[in-house]
Design a protein around this motif. Structure first.
Motif, PDB file in Angstrom:
ATOM      1  N   CYS A 103       0.931  -1.458  -0.019  1.00 28.91           N
ATOM      2  CA  CYS A 103       0.170   0.029   0.582  1.00 28.91           C
ATOM      3  C   CYS A 103       0.713   1.299   0.059  1.00 28.91           C
ATOM      4  O   CYS A 103       0.458   2.164   1.061  1.00 28.91           O
ATOM      5  CB  CYS A 103      -0.947  -0.164   1.476  1.00 28.91           C
ATOM      6  SG  CYS A 103       0.274  -0.239   2.952  1.00 28.91           S
ATOM      7  N   THR A 104       1.692   1.511  -0.528  1.00 31.03           N
ATOM      8  CA  THR A 104       2.455   1.946  -1.190  1.00 31.03           C
ATOM      9  C   THR A 104       2.762   2.586  -2.362  1.00 31.03           C
ATOM     10  O   THR A 104       2.620   2.412  -3.860  1.00 31.03           O
ATOM     11  CB  THR A 104       3.629   1.455  -0.555  1.00 31.03           C
ATOM     12  OG1 THR A 104       4.646   3.774  -0.067  1.00 31.03           O
ATOM     13  CG2 THR A 104       4.762   0.961  -1.172  1.00 31.03           C
ATOM     14  N   TYR A 105       3.968   4.367  -2.894  1.00 35.50           N
ATOM     15  CA  TYR A 105       4.090   4.532  -4.263  1.00 35.50           C
ATOM     16  C   TYR A 105       5.021   4.120  -4.701  1.00 35.50           C
ATOM     17  O   TYR A 105       5.085   4.639  -5.483  1.00 35.50           O
ATOM     18  CB  TYR A 105       3.328   5.705  -4.082  1.00 35.50           C
ATOM     19  CG  TYR A 105       2.036   6.426  -4.128  1.00 35.50           C
ATOM     20  CD1 TYR A 105       0.945   6.146  -3.432  1.00 35.50           C
ATOM     21  CD2 TYR A 105       2.011   7.826  -2.524  1.00 35.50           C
ATOM     22  CE1 TYR A 105      -0.562   6.234  -3.782  1.00 35.50           C
ATOM     23  CE2 TYR A 105       0.270   7.757  -2.300  1.00 35.50           C
ATOM     24  CZ  TYR A 105      -0.029   6.643  -2.618  1.00 35.50           C
ATOM     25  OH  TYR A 105      -1.737   7.410  -1.869  1.00 35.50           O
ATOM     26  N   ASN A 106       6.261   4.753  -4.138  1.00 38.16           N
ATOM     27  CA  ASN A 106       7.495   4.299  -4.539  1.00 38.16           C
ATOM     28  C   ASN A 106       7.733   2.784  -4.598  1.00 38.16           C
ATOM     29  O   ASN A 106       7.405   2.613  -4.797  1.00 38.16           O
ATOM     30  CB  ASN A 106       9.030   5.107  -3.218  1.00 38.16           C
ATOM     31  CG  ASN A 106       8.627   3.324  -2.196  1.00 38.16           C
ATOM     32  OD1 ASN A 106       9.474   2.913  -2.435  1.00 38.16           O
ATOM     33  ND2 ASN A 106       7.852   4.132  -1.624  1.00 38.16           N
ATOM     34  N   THR A 107       8.932   3.505  -5.597  1.00 33.43           N
ATOM     35  CA  THR A 107       9.254   2.283  -6.866  1.00 33.43           C
ATOM     36  C   THR A 107       9.974   0.938  -6.179  1.00 33.43           C
ATOM     37  O   THR A 107      10.218   0.255  -6.657  1.00 33.43           O
ATOM     38  CB  THR A 107       9.538   2.632  -8.553  1.00 33.43           C
ATOM     39  OG1 THR A 107      10.734   4.048  -7.626  1.00 33.43           O
ATOM     40  CG2 THR A 107       8.702   3.667  -8.645  1.00 33.43           C
ATOM     41  N   HIS A 108      11.071   1.835  -5.089  1.00 34.05           N
ATOM     42  CA  HIS A 108      11.919   1.221  -4.697  1.00 34.05           C
ATOM     43  C   HIS A 108      11.041  -0.404  -3.760  1.00 34.05           C
ATOM     44  O   HIS A 108      11.613  -1.256  -3.766  1.00 34.05           O
ATOM     45  CB  HIS A 108      12.532   1.810  -3.062  1.00 34.05           C
ATOM     46  CG  HIS A 108      12.790   2.886  -3.307  1.00 34.05           C
ATOM     47  ND1 HIS A 108      14.222   3.060  -4.307  1.00 34.05           N
ATOM     48  CD2 HIS A 108      13.384   4.217  -3.157  1.00 34.05           C
ATOM     49  CE1 HIS A 108      14.207   4.921  -4.686  1.00 34.05           C
ATOM     50  NE2 HIS A 108      13.827   5.165  -3.900  1.00 34.05           N
ATOM     51  N   GLU A 109       9.887   0.111  -3.104  1.00 35.95           N
ATOM     52  CA  GLU A 109       8.888  -1.005  -2.421  1.00 35.95           C
ATOM     53  C   GLU A 109       8.455  -1.912  -3.456  1.00 35.95           C
ATOM     54  O   GLU A 109       7.474  -3.418  -3.167  1.00 35.95           O
ATOM     55  CB  GLU A 109       8.409  -0.475  -1.290  1.00 35.95           C
ATOM     56  CG  GLU A 109       9.620   0.155  -0.282  1.00 35.95           C
ATOM     57  CD  GLU A 109       8.535   0.369   0.423  1.00 35.95           C
ATOM     58  OE1 GLU A 109       7.666   0.094   1.298  1.00 35.95           O
ATOM     59  OE2 GLU A 109       8.244   2.088   0.955  1.00 35.95           O
ATOM     60  N   ASP A 110       8.169  -1.503  -4.973  1.00 35.44           N
ATOM     61  CA  ASP A 110       6.945  -2.214  -5.791  1.00 35.44           C
ATOM     62  C   ASP A 110       8.317  -2.120  -7.018  1.00 35.44           C
ATOM     63  O   ASP A 110       8.105  -3.330  -6.858  1.00 35.44           O
ATOM     64  CB  ASP A 110       6.220  -0.641  -6.345  1.00 35.44           C
ATOM     65  CG  ASP A 110       4.977  -0.608  -5.536  1.00 35.44           C
ATOM     66  OD1 ASP A 110       4.805  -1.543  -4.062  1.00 35.44           O
ATOM     67  OD2 ASP A 110       4.679   0.830  -5.245  1.00 35.44           O
ATOM     68  N   GLU A 111       8.159  -1.665  -8.155  1.00 34.24           N
ATOM     69  CA  GLU A 111       8.786  -2.280  -9.721  1.00 34.24           C
ATOM     70  C   GLU A 111      10.095  -2.612  -9.264  1.00 34.24           C
ATOM     71  O   GLU A 111      10.519  -3.762  -9.764  1.00 34.24           O
ATOM     72  CB  GLU A 111       8.939  -0.868 -10.454  1.00 34.24           C
ATOM     73  CG  GLU A 111       7.029  -0.645 -11.409  1.00 34.24           C
ATOM     74  CD  GLU A 111       7.092  -0.123 -10.486  1.00 34.24           C
ATOM     75  OE1 GLU A 111       5.432   0.819 -11.054  1.00 34.24           O
ATOM     76  OE2 GLU A 111       6.842   0.601  -8.834  1.00 34.24           O
ATOM     77  N   GLU A 112      11.218  -1.967  -7.869  1.00 29.59           N
ATOM     78  CA  GLU A 112      12.667  -2.076  -8.454  1.00 29.59           C
ATOM     79  C   GLU A 112      11.475  -3.413  -7.972  1.00 29.59           C
ATOM     80  O   GLU A 112      13.396  -4.821  -7.989  1.00 29.59           O
ATOM     81  CB  GLU A 112      12.911  -2.040  -7.457  1.00 29.59           C
ATOM     82  CG  GLU A 112      13.113  -0.571  -7.804  1.00 29.59           C
ATOM     83  CD  GLU A 112      14.132   1.097  -7.225  1.00 29.59           C
ATOM     84  OE1 GLU A 112      14.528   0.779  -6.320  1.00 29.59           O
ATOM     85  OE2 GLU A 112      13.715   2.663  -7.078  1.00 29.59           O
ATOM     86  N   ASN A 113      11.481  -3.965  -6.964  1.00 30.20           N
ATOM     87  CA  ASN A 113      11.804  -5.529  -5.865  1.00 30.20           C
ATOM     88  C   ASN A 113      10.993  -7.282  -6.982  1.00 30.20           C
ATOM     89  O   ASN A 113      11.720  -7.396  -6.866  1.00 30.20           O
ATOM     90  CB  ASN A 113      10.172  -5.698  -5.394  1.00 30.20           C
ATOM     91  CG  ASN A 113      11.010  -5.251  -3.753  1.00 30.20           C
ATOM     92  OD1 ASN A 113      12.309  -5.230  -3.788  1.00 30.20           O
ATOM     93  ND2 ASN A 113      10.589  -4.032  -2.222  1.00 30.20           N
ATOM     94  N   LEU A 114       9.877  -5.905  -8.085  1.00 29.61           N
ATOM     95  CA  LEU A 114      10.350  -6.977  -9.059  1.00 29.61           C
ATOM     96  C   LEU A 114      10.785  -7.420 -10.303  1.00 29.61           C
ATOM     97  O   LEU A 114      11.365  -8.755 -10.312  1.00 29.61           O
ATOM     98  CB  LEU A 114       9.019  -6.521  -9.690  1.00 29.61           C
ATOM     99  CG  LEU A 114       7.384  -6.571  -9.597  1.00 29.61           C
ATOM    100  CD1 LEU A 114       6.704  -5.764 -10.631  1.00 29.61           C
ATOM    101  CD2 LEU A 114       7.361  -7.049  -7.959  1.00 29.61           C
TER     102      LEU A 114
END
Length: 474
Positions: free
Chosen positions: A230-241
């Motif tokens: 439930c967050t916007y930043n890419t560090h926790e989203d796309e970069e983890n993918l």
């Protein structure tokens, strides 16, 4: 709302000036409220309520025109609906698209139970859900919500993600709704704003990778991992993918959507199929979801996904002396389609019903994990009596004709949920009686004539001693 300066700078750079301003404006507005109906309980008549508006990506989700008085709604306590943020209901689309056969699924970070109860309503019939929570106090809240939902095909556990490594290639599907920096909850939760920092974002994405690495061995080759925050930043989203692609060999899969839903996609150069909900575009809070498939190993290319797990060891039943056979025979008569369930004792006094087809899986789960709850508690033995459990009242396995039913009015229902004394009409039958409210099960009492002993769980009671002047319920 005073947002942290570092968050403003990063998010403005990520979205651009114009879109960031729209997001900021949306964050000053009132939070929408939404609920999701329980498909196991008769809620069809409420779907046309003019106070409700359908959530487009969830077949049982509805926005409310304003917040209900949930604490004082007996149908809420009866598990007829769950209060859940609308964006997170998008999980349904991923499950319906990719999970089409009975499966064994893990909801790894499950408390308080919104996504777990949603999974139970969406997974193909005959599936098994393991709902886990690492924090003990929160695992009890999870168990309460699971029990109220009434689906018997579930196990609730209290374990760290690393504990699941022993269950190698066990799960067909794993949902990792990982702990995150909570940027998408700023509008809903003021604490999320005060606790945010760039340092915490760094802690979160590192913790998220540890969780993913810990849980990956327990996913079957060819199995699905659903990743959400439930967050916007890419560090926790796309970069983890991208990390999962590179380090784990995961394949990121697309999910079908409709343009009018207003779902935003990838925010970095890599064109990953990801699904981001933002409050200035969609009616809901911030949410991110992606679906990944685990690759087959060289020796496993032809392996077929099934509900089975690793080869079984013996279960560690920590219960002590089991209830006598006669109590099991009596409990069996309380269960609808009882040939489909195994009756067992997970502690010295309680009798549980658990789906027959998943007995081996339950034994393995008991062997390696800390089980809080499994299946349905049918009853508890006290002396020479078998007392029907509240779990049975809430469950779909209860035989509809086995206990007499007494319909109660709103005031009686609230008194019951406060665990106060309940007086039934003199014509009410003696013994164990199932109270209903609007024809839906509320719980058991033992009617002894001049009064009825209230069997509602003490720890779940409504603690407030007053009733608000205005009560809005279904």
């Amino acid at each position: 709302m005073n947002l942290p300066a570092d968050f403003i700078a990063y998010t403005r750079h990520l979205l651009g000036e114009e879109e960031y301003d729209k997001l900021y404006t949306a964050l000053q507005q009132e939070t929408p409220v939404s609920i999701r109906f329980n498909p196991l309980k008769s809620m069809a008549g409420y779907r046309n309520d003019p106070r409700l508006e359908s959530v487009p990506w969830c077949s049982t989700g509805y926005y409310l025109d304003e917040r209900f008085t949930f604490t004082f709604d007996p149908l809420f306590h009866a598990g007829c609906y769950y209060v859940q943020e609308a964006s997170s209901m998008f999980l349904e689309q991923a499950l319906k698209q990719y999970v089409n056969v009975p499966s064994v699924m893990l909801d790894l970070c499950a408390a308080p139970g919104g996504k777990s109860t949603h999974c139970l309503g969406v997974l193909p019939e005959g599936s098994l859900l393991v709902a886990n929570e690492v924090i003990r106090s929160r695992s009890n809240i999870l168990a309460e919500n699971i029990i109220k939902w009434g689906n018997p095909c579930v196990v609730v556990t209290n374990n760290d993600p690393a504990d699941f490594t022993c269950l190698e290639h066990f799960f067909d599907v794993i949902l990792t709704d990982v702990p995150c920096s909570g940027e998408g909850m700023f509008r809903k939760d003021a604490t999320a704003v005060t606790e945010w920092s760039q340092e915490n974002v760094d802690v979160c994405w590192k913790r998220q990778r540890r969780i993913l690495a810990d849980i990956w061995p327990s996913l079957k080759p060819g199995g699905l991992l659903i990743y959400s925050t439930c967050t916007y930043n890419t560090h926790e989203d796309e970069e983890n993918l991208l990390w999962m692609q590179h380090e784990l060999g995961a394949e990121v899969l697309p999910v079908d959507t409709h343009e009018e839903w207003g779902i935003k996609g990838c925010l970095i150069d890599a064109r990953l199929p990801v699904y981001r909900f933002m409050p200035h575009i969609t009616k809901g809070e911030g949410f991110f979801l992606a679906v990944l498939r685990k690759p087959y190993g060289k020796e496993e290319n032809q392996r077929t996904l099934s509900a089975g797990g690793p080869k079984s060891g013996k279960s560690k039943n920590k219960g002590g002396v089991a209830p006598l056979k006669e109590f099991f025979e009596k409990a069996k008569t309380w269960v609808d389609k009882n040939e489909e369930y195994q009756l067992l004792s997970l502690n010295p006094s309680a009798i549980y019903a658990f789906p027959m087809q998943y007995q081996n899986e339950l034994q393995l789960i008991q062997k390696y994990l800390h089980v809080i709850f499994a299946g349905v508690v049918i009853g508890e033995v006290k002396g020479k009596d078998l007392i029907p459990d509240h779990s049975l009242a809430m469950s779909s396995v209860l035989r509809s004709d086995i206990f007499p039913r007494v319909e109660v009015a709103y005031e009686q229902a609230i008194a019951y949920l406060r665990k106060e004394a309940v007086t039934l009409d003199v014509t009410a039958p003696r013994g164990y009686v199932l109270l209903t409210y609007k024809q839906l099960p509320l719980g058991f009492v033992k009617n002894i004539g001049n009064r009825a002993n209230n069997l509602y769980p003490q720890e779940w009671r409504i603690r407030s001693g007053y009733l608000p002047e205005i009560v809005r319920t279904l």
